[in-house]
Design a protein around this motif. Structure first.
Motif, PDB file in Angstrom:
ATOM      1  N   LEU B 252       0.837  -1.200   0.000  1.00  0.00           N
ATOM      2  CA  LEU B 252       0.000   0.000   0.000  1.00  0.00           C
ATOM      3  C   LEU B 252       0.870   1.248   0.000  1.00  0.00           C
ATOM      4  O   LEU B 252       1.776   1.383   0.833  1.00  0.00           O
ATOM      5  CB  LEU B 252      -0.900   0.028   1.246  1.00  0.00           C
ATOM      6  CG  LEU B 252      -1.669   1.349   1.467  1.00  0.00           C
ATOM      7  CD1 LEU B 252      -2.610   1.658   0.320  1.00  0.00           C
ATOM      8  CD2 LEU B 252      -2.432   1.303   2.794  1.00  0.00           C
ATOM      9  N   TYR B 253       0.599   2.136  -0.942  1.00  0.00           N
ATOM     10  CA  TYR B 253       1.242   3.451  -0.976  1.00  0.00           C
ATOM     11  C   TYR B 253       0.149   4.490  -0.824  1.00  0.00           C
ATOM     12  O   TYR B 253      -0.771   4.544  -1.630  1.00  0.00           O
ATOM     13  CB  TYR B 253       1.986   3.662  -2.298  1.00  0.00           C
ATOM     14  CG  TYR B 253       2.837   4.918  -2.314  1.00  0.00           C
ATOM     15  CD1 TYR B 253       4.145   4.893  -1.827  1.00  0.00           C
ATOM     16  CD2 TYR B 253       2.348   6.132  -2.803  1.00  0.00           C
ATOM     17  CE1 TYR B 253       4.942   6.042  -1.830  1.00  0.00           C
ATOM     18  CE2 TYR B 253       3.128   7.277  -2.806  1.00  0.00           C
ATOM     19  CZ  TYR B 253       4.423   7.221  -2.318  1.00  0.00           C
ATOM     20  OH  TYR B 253       5.215   8.360  -2.321  1.00  0.00           O
ATOM     21  N   LEU B 254       0.235   5.275   0.238  1.00  0.00           N
ATOM     22  CA  LEU B 254      -0.755   6.330   0.469  1.00  0.00           C
ATOM     23  C   LEU B 254      -0.072   7.682   0.271  1.00  0.00           C
ATOM     24  O   LEU B 254       0.863   8.026   1.000  1.00  0.00           O
ATOM     25  CB  LEU B 254      -1.326   6.202   1.885  1.00  0.00           C
ATOM     26  CG  LEU B 254      -2.268   7.319   2.367  1.00  0.00           C
ATOM     27  CD1 LEU B 254      -3.469   7.498   1.449  1.00  0.00           C
ATOM     28  CD2 LEU B 254      -2.744   7.039   3.788  1.00  0.00           C
ATOM     29  N   ALA B 255      -0.517   8.412  -0.751  1.00  0.00           N
ATOM     30  CA  ALA B 255       0.071   9.716  -1.070  1.00  0.00           C
ATOM     31  C   ALA B 255      -0.847  10.809  -0.531  1.00  0.00           C
ATOM     32  O   ALA B 255      -2.022  10.856  -0.874  1.00  0.00           O
ATOM     33  CB  ALA B 255       0.229   9.869  -2.575  1.00  0.00           C
ATOM     34  N   VAL B 256      -0.295  11.667   0.305  1.00  0.00           N
ATOM     35  CA  VAL B 256      -1.110  12.716   0.937  1.00  0.00           C
ATOM     36  C   VAL B 256      -0.554  14.094   0.571  1.00  0.00           C
ATOM     37  O   VAL B 256       0.629  14.371   0.820  1.00  0.00           O
ATOM     38  CB  VAL B 256      -1.101  12.556   2.476  1.00  0.00           C
ATOM     39  CG1 VAL B 256      -2.023  13.597   3.110  1.00  0.00           C
ATOM     40  CG2 VAL B 256      -1.517  11.151   2.885  1.00  0.00           C
ATOM     41  N   GLY B 257      -1.381  14.923  -0.050  1.00  0.00           N
ATOM     42  CA  GLY B 257      -0.923  16.272  -0.413  1.00  0.00           C
ATOM     43  C   GLY B 257       0.191  16.252  -1.435  1.00  0.00           C
ATOM     44  O   GLY B 257       1.086  17.085  -1.411  1.00  0.00           O
ATOM     45  N   ILE B 258       0.123  15.262  -2.336  1.00  0.00           N
ATOM     46  CA  ILE B 258       1.117  15.105  -3.406  1.00  0.00           C
ATOM     47  C   ILE B 258       0.361  15.168  -4.728  1.00  0.00           C
ATOM     48  O   ILE B 258      -0.653  14.487  -4.895  1.00  0.00           O
ATOM     49  CB  ILE B 258       1.854  13.749  -3.272  1.00  0.00           C
ATOM     50  CG1 ILE B 258       2.749  13.762  -2.025  1.00  0.00           C
ATOM     51  CG2 ILE B 258       2.669  13.432  -4.534  1.00  0.00           C
ATOM     52  CD1 ILE B 258       3.511  12.472  -1.785  1.00  0.00           C
ATOM     53  N   SER B 259       0.873  15.975  -5.675  1.00  0.00           N
ATOM     54  CA  SER B 259       0.114  16.184  -6.914  1.00  0.00           C
ATOM     55  C   SER B 259       0.249  15.032  -7.896  1.00  0.00           C
ATOM     56  O   SER B 259      -0.626  14.805  -8.722  1.00  0.00           O
ATOM     57  CB  SER B 259       0.558  17.490  -7.572  1.00  0.00           C
ATOM     58  OG  SER B 259       1.921  17.413  -7.925  1.00  0.00           O
ATOM     59  N   GLY B 260       1.385  14.314  -7.849  1.00  0.00           N
ATOM     60  CA  GLY B 260       1.560  13.188  -8.770  1.00  0.00           C
ATOM     61  C   GLY B 260       2.326  13.558 -10.020  1.00  0.00           C
ATOM     62  O   GLY B 260       1.977  13.142 -11.125  1.00  0.00           O
ATOM     63  N   ILE B 277      -4.876  11.069  -0.970  1.00  0.00           N
ATOM     64  CA  ILE B 277      -5.735  12.103  -0.387  1.00  0.00           C
ATOM     65  C   ILE B 277      -5.231  13.436  -0.914  1.00  0.00           C
ATOM     66  O   ILE B 277      -4.050  13.772  -0.740  1.00  0.00           O
ATOM     67  CB  ILE B 277      -5.678  12.086   1.157  1.00  0.00           C
ATOM     68  CG1 ILE B 277      -6.124  10.719   1.695  1.00  0.00           C
ATOM     69  CG2 ILE B 277      -6.530  13.223   1.738  1.00  0.00           C
ATOM     70  CD1 ILE B 277      -5.995  10.573   3.202  1.00  0.00           C
ATOM     71  N   ASN B 278      -6.102  14.166  -1.598  1.00  0.00           N
ATOM     72  CA  ASN B 278      -5.711  15.449  -2.164  1.00  0.00           C
ATOM     73  C   ASN B 278      -6.959  16.310  -2.269  1.00  0.00           C
ATOM     74  O   ASN B 278      -8.023  15.814  -2.619  1.00  0.00           O
ATOM     75  CB  ASN B 278      -5.089  15.238  -3.554  1.00  0.00           C
ATOM     76  CG  ASN B 278      -4.351  16.469  -4.047  1.00  0.00           C
ATOM     77  OD1 ASN B 278      -4.927  17.555  -4.127  1.00  0.00           O
ATOM     78  ND2 ASN B 278      -3.079  16.305  -4.359  1.00  0.00           N
ATOM     79  N   GLY B 292      -9.137   7.038  -4.428  1.00  0.00           N
ATOM     80  CA  GLY B 292      -8.835   8.451  -4.251  1.00  0.00           C
ATOM     81  C   GLY B 292      -9.855   9.114  -3.351  1.00  0.00           C
ATOM     82  O   GLY B 292     -11.050   8.873  -3.480  1.00  0.00           O
ATOM     83  N   LEU B 293      -9.353   9.908  -2.422  1.00  0.00           N
ATOM     84  CA  LEU B 293     -10.251  10.669  -1.556  1.00  0.00           C
ATOM     85  C   LEU B 293      -9.956  12.150  -1.768  1.00  0.00           C
ATOM     86  O   LEU B 293      -8.856  12.617  -1.429  1.00  0.00           O
ATOM     87  CB  LEU B 293     -10.029  10.275  -0.088  1.00  0.00           C
ATOM     88  CG  LEU B 293     -10.841  11.071   0.965  1.00  0.00           C
ATOM     89  CD1 LEU B 293     -12.342  10.860   0.783  1.00  0.00           C
ATOM     90  CD2 LEU B 293     -10.411  10.677   2.379  1.00  0.00           C
ATOM     91  N   ALA B 294     -10.924  12.854  -2.355  1.00  0.00           N
ATOM     92  CA  ALA B 294     -10.733  14.287  -2.538  1.00  0.00           C
ATOM     93  C   ALA B 294     -11.172  14.974  -1.258  1.00  0.00           C
ATOM     94  O   ALA B 294     -12.368  15.066  -0.962  1.00  0.00           O
ATOM     95  CB  ALA B 294     -11.553  14.786  -3.728  1.00  0.00           C
TER      96      ALA B 294
END
Ligand SMILES: Cc1cc2nc3c(=O)[nH]c(=O)nc-3n(C[C@H](O)[C@H](O)[C@H](O)COP(=O)(O)OP(=O)(O)OC[C@H]3O[C@@H](n4cnc5c(N)ncnc54)[C@H](O)[C@@H]3O)c2cc1C
Ligand SMILES: Nc1ncnc2c1ncn2[C@@H]1O[C@H](COP(=O)(O)O)[C@@H](O)[C@H]1O
Lengths: 254, 313
Positions: B252-260, B277-278, B292-294
């Motif tokens: 699992l990779y959880l990216a938080v506040g990262i645009s990609g 999460i963005n 994805g959680l906006a």
């Protein structure tokens, strides 16, 4: 060598696809589609030029020579380095891809002629992602190396380089001459000003070929094909934190 | 002939990237030998001897190799190179540091960061931040290879290789270790963790990274970051995931506040499950995220923390 304002720095700069471009693979898998794609100086090489220019501004360095090995248009990349503050350029013209080992051999010959105190390369070219040219050059010359430089401190006959390594930072002391490869945190490169861009047009730029240095530029690795990476399936949007956790649990991710 | 794998270690423990590199090496040439270069690193050699498929461990135990400085590693590896038709190292900052020197001295190209061994002389490797995969065939002669270890399973335990001492080479005298500042963490290592939680510029400060730390502690996850978060000084440089940072492929990779950005995706898009999460619905990270959680992270992370607690994590 050594005392203030007497050092010479060589900065190899590579012309690459701009970092903002998402490249496309050609449908016949022969390579990347480079038609009408924006090209720029490899970002790590901008950092290398910047570092050399700052040392010159501090009075530690006397001369900066920018070198590019590539097609005729690589002259533009050298001009960019000259506009940032390099003093002169050498373009070694080649057709087609040049492998890091070939680049290192050409740079070795240039170093033997130019006798620099330092060579600053980027840690990695963002097109081939090889991360090897600087190290190869150092080995061919029998010099020390400070790769992935985070900061650099020069004394008379040595350089202290803090290196970005997997576990944190490691500082090594190098005997000069040496090769330093730049990492992202070393500095923030400047933009060339318009007057400096104009001035750069008058700075000397020599043209050479690999044969001038006795180097055979033929690639040794055979590229059989270039393909698209596997694509990820489409994802879904969740509405809440608790739905996110439900999904992650279902997927066996937590 | 045989393949030689250069061990990754810290003089005390063998890094698991070594066993993964052994797996790649065995596809290129057998038998596989492992070179352990370091100081007071006998325990590492003993661990390497237990990797299944390893026939012999060469132990160069000498102060010269305590920090694996590239110049001395070069001469040490060259001292045994003639016995091998392939020499491999993990594509760690250490492997990337010394192995190109060996290739240059042997006058062969280095094949960097292989993802896959197609056949004994043909390899897949990423170019352009992993937006293309190059299949390359090596010329005749020695193969010098760094291995992207996320592409290979670790060789199992169960071997019983012999350990042979290898004589030190002369000090190249070109570089000296000065000091190091290593990040200390009780959390799992970024490149081997099953769960990675990364924060980006959206976190806004070093202090706010504690929100990420809390979730990481509940899930026994490693903490990573984007380049923007590192450049801004929120976290140290060794947290950077990406084309020019670390490559990770956790469950699992959880990216938080990262645009990609392309460069960030290059370091994590082979993760099994990606969540993001963005607060920006249109953020490119959602194009690679399975879930994805906006949402605003300053609301979502504390909520996530509470929800995890409620569920017994
Ligand atoms: C040579 C080179 C090498 C590079 N190598 C790497 C690399 O290895 N790794 C890497 O990561 N980058 C790398 N980069 C940088 C890359 O191009 C991007 O600039 C970087 O990844 C952006 O980081 P970020 O997503 O954190 O920041 P931004 O792009 O600024 O994105 C921040 C995101 O946070 C979101 N956000 C803001 N506030 C909130 C909030 N309150 N709640 C929720 N979301 C919020 C925003 O919507 C935005 O999407 C490299 C660039 C270059 C030129
Ligand atoms: N064709 C080239 N011309 C000039 N410099 C180059 C060239 N190729 C590589 N370099 C230098 O070597 C560095 C590392 O490149 P690489 O080993 O290809 O990842 C680059 O950042 C440049 O400084």
């Amino acid at each position: 060598m050594g005392s203030d304002n007497s050092m010479k720095v060589l900065v190899p700069v590579k012309r690459v696809v701009d970092f903002n471009v998402k490249v496309r693979v050609k449908s016949d898998q022969s390579g990347i589609d480079l038609a009408n794609v924006k090209m720029s100086m490899n970002p790590f090489d901008e950092i290398a030029v910047e570092e050399a220019v700052r040392l010159k501004e501090k009075g530690k360095v006397k001369e900066i020579v920018a070198i590019s090995i590539g097609p005729a248009q690589a002259a533009e990349t050298i001009r960019t380095a000259l506009a940032m503050g390099a003093d002169r350029g050498i373009l070694v013209k080649t057709d087609g891809e040049v492998e890091p080992l070939v680049v290192a051999k050409i740079l070795k010959a240039i170093c033997e002629a130019e006798k620099p105190d330092l060579v600053f390369t980027g840690k990695q070219a963002i097109d081939d992602d090889s991360n090897q040219t600087g190290q190869m050059l150092a080995a061919l010359l029998g010099w020390g190396q400070g790769t992935f430089a985070h900061s650099l401190e020069l004394t008379d006959a040595s350089a202290k380089v803090a290196r970005e390594i997997d576990g944190g930072l490691q500082t090594v002391e190098l005997k000069l001459p040496a090769v330093v490869t730049t990492d992202l945190r070393l500095n923030e490169p400047r933009y060339a000003s318009l007057p400096n861009i104009m001035k750069a047009k008058k700075k000397p730029l020599e043209e050479k070929t690999p044969a001038d240095y006795g180097v055979d530029a033929t690639p040794r690795l055979k590229v059989l094909k270039v393909s698209e990476p596997p694509k990820r399936g489409p994802g879904i949007k969740v509405k809440s934190v608790s739905e996110l956790l439900d999904k992650l649990k279902e997927a066996g991710a937590i | 002939m045989a393949a030689l794998v250069i061990a990754e270690h810290n003089n005390q423990t063998l890094n698991e990237q070594t066993a993964k590199t052994v797996t790649a090496a065995a596809l290129v040439s057998t038998p596989v030998h492992v070179l352990v270069a370091g100081e007071n690193c006998k325990a590492v050699a003993e661990a390497a001897a237990k990797i299944a498929g390893v026939e012999k461990v060469l132990l160069a135990d000498n102060a010269l190799y305590a920090r694996m400085l590239a110049e001395n590693m070069e001469t040490l590896i060259l001292s045994v190179a003639e016995k091998y038709d392939a020499i491999l190292a993990p594509a760690s900052t250490s492997g990337k540091n010394y192995l190109p020197r060996v290739a240059a001295k042997l006058d062969v190209p280095q094949i960097s960061e292989i993802l896959k061994v197609v056949s004994a002389d043909t390899f897949e490797r990423p170019i352009y931040a992993g937006n293309a995969i190059q299949t390359v065939q090596s010329p005749a002669g020695k193969k010098i290879i760094t291995v992207r270890t996320t592409g290979f399973k670790a060789a199992a335990e169960g071997g019983s290789a012999v350990i042979e001492n290898l004589a030190a080479t002369a000090d190249a005298g070109l570089s000296k270790f000065d000091s190091e500042a290593l990040s200390k963490s009780e959390r799992p290592e970024l490149t081997s963790a099953k769960i990675v939680i990364s924060g980006g510029r959206g976190l806004g400060s070093a202090e706010n990274f504690k929100l990420i730390d809390k979730i990481a502690d509940r899930l026994h996850a490693a903490v990573g970051a984007s380049r923007a978060a590192v450049d801004a000084g929120y976290v140290p440089n060794d947290y950077q995931v990406g084309q020019t940072g670390k490559i990770v492929a956790p469950n699992l990779y959880l990216a938080v506040g990262i645009s990609g950005a392309i460069q960030h995706l290059a370091g994590m898009k082979d993760s099994k499950v990606i969540a993001a999460i963005n607060k920006d619905e249109e953020s490119p990270i959602f194009q690679v995220a399975d879930f994805g959680l906006a949402a605003d992270l300053f609301q979502a992370l504390p909520e996530l923390d509470q929800e995890l607690a409620k569920r017994g994590y």
